[in-house]
Design an enzyme around this catalytic site. Structure first.
Site, PDB file in Angstrom:
ATOM      1  N   GLY A   1       5.069  -1.332   2.211  1.00 12.55           N
ATOM      2  CA  GLY A   1       4.305  -0.103   2.051  1.00 12.55           C
ATOM      3  C   GLY A   1       5.148   1.157   2.048  1.00 12.55           C
ATOM      4  O   GLY A   1       6.245   1.212   2.588  1.00 12.55           O
TER       5      GLY A   1
ATOM      6  N   HIS B   1       0.818  -1.210   0.000  1.00 11.53           N
ATOM      7  CA  HIS B   1       0.000   0.000   0.000  1.00 11.53           C
ATOM      8  C   HIS B   1       0.854   1.263   0.000  1.00 11.53           C
ATOM      9  O   HIS B   1       1.963   1.291   0.522  1.00 11.53           O
ATOM     10  CB  HIS B   1      -0.929   0.005   1.220  1.00 11.53           C
ATOM     11  CG  HIS B   1      -0.187  -0.039   2.519  1.00 11.53           C
ATOM     12  ND1 HIS B   1       0.291   1.098   3.138  1.00 11.53           N
ATOM     13  CD2 HIS B   1       0.188  -1.073   3.298  1.00 11.53           C
ATOM     14  CE1 HIS B   1       0.907   0.767   4.250  1.00 11.53           C
ATOM     15  NE2 HIS B   1       0.870  -0.561   4.375  1.00 11.53           N
ATOM     16  N   ASP B   2       0.328   2.289  -0.643  1.00 11.78           N
ATOM     17  CA  ASP B   2       0.907   3.632  -0.652  1.00 11.78           C
ATOM     18  C   ASP B   2       2.276   3.714  -1.319  1.00 11.78           C
ATOM     19  O   ASP B   2       3.056   4.625  -1.039  1.00 11.78           O
ATOM     20  CB  ASP B   2       0.972   4.209   0.775  1.00 11.78           C
ATOM     21  CG  ASP B   2      -0.411   4.343   1.378  1.00 11.78           C
ATOM     22  OD1 ASP B   2      -1.118   5.283   0.975  1.00 11.78           O
ATOM     23  OD2 ASP B   2      -0.788   3.496   2.205  1.00 11.78           O
TER      24      ASP B   2
END
Length: 186
Positions: A140, A122-123
């Protein structure tokens, strides 16, 4: 004209270009946007609110835009988005997660090759012309610059930045930022 296999499931509000090819047992979530020329081999799953550009090829058993792997997230948690550019080749069993923040974004650029079993947390932000060999694992909040090449089973810790045109040898564990044009190993 789109070719959508009869066993594919297309969510409400999904926007598909006219020439998308979606294979058997694919699941395309609600609110997904898919650009022209994209191919989805069998069993690809695309989560909600994912935006995919043109001429991307997703091979079997990819999970794109699924729930981020984070402790403490609940079913009612709001997650962010995932955007994928143009001309990417995303091989078998690749996973790419959206942002963990409701207004956040995970972004994959254009003309990248993500080989078998690659994970993008994520991100993350991936720029263009990146090659990730089999089983590369990106935690992430990482930023991967243009032209980076990661050999097999390279691992990146959270919040790592790899500068443009870096190279990491196979089985390298990266736990700090890498400046542009640097080769890392070990």
């Amino acid at each position: 004209m789109s070719q959508i296999h009869s066993s594919a499931v297309i969510g409400a509000g999904a926007k598909l270009a006219e020439d998308v090819n979606i294979g058997p047992n694919c699941v395309i979530g609600s609110g997904v946007e898919i650009g022209s020329g994209c191919i989805f081999e069998p069993n690809v799953v695309v989560g909600k609110n994912v935006k995919i550009g043109k001429n991307n090829h997703f091979f079997s058993n990819c999970s794109i835009g699924g729930w981020p792997q984070i402790l403490g997230m609940k079913d009612e948690s709001k997650i962010g988005k995932l955007e994928i550019g143009d001309g990417n080749v995303i091989r078998e069993q690749v996973t790419i997660h959206p942002s963990m923040h409701k207004d956040g974004l995970t972004k994959v650029g254009s003309n990248n090759l993500l080989m078998i079993g690659v994970h993008i947390g994520h991100d993350c932000v991936l720029e263009d012309m990146i090659v990730m060999s089999n089983y590369v694992q990106i935690s992430g909040h990482c930023h991967i610059g243009k032209g980076v090449w990661l050999s097999g089973m390279v691992l990146l810790h959270q919040f790592i930045t790899m500068g443009n045109w870096c190279y990491a040898a196979g089985m390298t564990g990266v736990n700090h930022d890498i400046p542009p044009f640097v080769i890392v190993s070990g």
